[in-house]
Scaffold this motif. Sequence first.
Motif, short mmCIF file in Angstrom:
data_model
loop_
_atom_site.label_atom_id
_atom_site.label_comp_id
_atom_site.label_asym_id
_atom_site.label_seq_id
_atom_site.Cartn_x
_atom_site.Cartn_y
_atom_site.Cartn_z
N LYS A 1 -5.04 -28.46 -40.32
CA LYS A 1 -6.09 -28.88 -41.24
C LYS A 1 -7.47 -28.55 -40.68
O LYS A 1 -8.34 -28.07 -41.41
CB LYS A 1 -5.98 -30.38 -41.50
CG LYS A 1 -6.92 -30.91 -42.54
CD LYS A 1 -6.66 -32.39 -42.77
CE LYS A 1 -7.54 -32.96 -43.84
NZ LYS A 1 -7.27 -34.39 -44.07
N ASN A 2 -7.65 -28.77 -39.38
CA ASN A 2 -8.93 -28.46 -38.75
C ASN A 2 -9.20 -26.95 -38.75
O ASN A 2 -10.35 -26.53 -38.95
CB ASN A 2 -8.99 -29.01 -37.33
CG ASN A 2 -9.08 -30.51 -37.32
OD1 ASN A 2 -9.53 -31.13 -38.28
ND2 ASN A 2 -8.66 -31.13 -36.22
N LEU A 3 -8.17 -26.15 -38.52
CA LEU A 3 -8.34 -24.69 -38.57
C LEU A 3 -8.74 -24.22 -39.97
O LEU A 3 -9.61 -23.36 -40.13
CB LEU A 3 -7.06 -23.99 -38.13
CG LEU A 3 -6.73 -24.04 -36.64
CD1 LEU A 3 -5.35 -23.47 -36.38
CD2 LEU A 3 -7.78 -23.29 -35.86
N LEU A 4 -8.10 -24.80 -40.98
CA LEU A 4 -8.42 -24.43 -42.35
C LEU A 4 -9.84 -24.84 -42.72
O LEU A 4 -10.59 -24.07 -43.32
CB LEU A 4 -7.42 -25.06 -43.33
CG LEU A 4 -7.65 -24.81 -44.81
CD1 LEU A 4 -7.61 -23.33 -45.12
CD2 LEU A 4 -6.64 -25.56 -45.65
N MET A 5 -10.23 -26.04 -42.34
CA MET A 5 -11.58 -26.50 -42.65
C MET A 5 -12.64 -25.68 -41.91
O MET A 5 -13.70 -25.40 -42.47
CB MET A 5 -11.72 -27.99 -42.31
CG MET A 5 -10.86 -28.89 -43.17
SD MET A 5 -11.05 -28.62 -44.93
CE MET A 5 -12.68 -29.26 -45.20
N ALA A 6 -12.36 -25.27 -40.69
CA ALA A 6 -13.30 -24.43 -39.94
C ALA A 6 -13.45 -23.06 -40.61
O ALA A 6 -14.56 -22.52 -40.70
CB ALA A 6 -12.83 -24.26 -38.50
N ASP B 1 -15.48 -23.54 -43.86
CA ASP B 1 -16.89 -23.75 -43.55
C ASP B 1 -17.57 -22.45 -43.11
O ASP B 1 -18.73 -22.21 -43.42
CB ASP B 1 -17.05 -24.81 -42.45
CG ASP B 1 -16.69 -26.20 -42.95
OD1 ASP B 1 -16.69 -26.41 -44.18
OD2 ASP B 1 -16.38 -27.07 -42.11
N ALA B 2 -16.85 -21.61 -42.40
CA ALA B 2 -17.40 -20.32 -41.97
C ALA B 2 -17.62 -19.39 -43.16
O ALA B 2 -18.55 -18.59 -43.16
CB ALA B 2 -16.48 -19.67 -40.96
N PRO C 1 -10.09 -14.73 -48.07
CA PRO C 1 -10.31 -15.31 -46.75
C PRO C 1 -9.53 -16.61 -46.57
O PRO C 1 -9.24 -17.31 -47.54
CB PRO C 1 -11.82 -15.57 -46.71
CG PRO C 1 -12.25 -15.55 -48.11
CD PRO C 1 -11.30 -14.68 -48.86
N CYS C 2 -9.18 -16.92 -45.36
CA CYS C 2 -8.49 -18.16 -44.96
C CYS C 2 -7.06 -18.25 -45.51
O CYS C 2 -6.50 -19.35 -45.59
CB CYS C 2 -9.28 -19.39 -45.39
SG CYS C 2 -10.96 -19.42 -44.77
#
Length: 82
Positions: free
Chosen positions: A47-52, A55-56, A21-22
């Motif tokens: 970075k925000n897309l990766l962190m989201a 977290d998911a 994933p990711c």
Amino acid sequence: MGRKAKSLFINAKKFGQNRPPCTVEMVSFLSCIASNSNDDDKCVKEKNLLMACVDAQCGKKKKPWGTVNYHLQRLSKGRRFD
């Protein structure tokens, strides 16, 4: 530490395209960092897309019924395959 002779085993990596994933988000973030000389301030969106995505993934649970190989081992105990 090898497998027993004539035991059933399925290599799950050969079936489908099971990517971790990711992966897409991580590759886009790393390519952005590489193109900006290791300056992650310019890659805030990636970075925000990766962190989201990460977290998911934390909230997901494993399948409660086990793996295919576990069930094959259970089935093969009562039968002989020649």
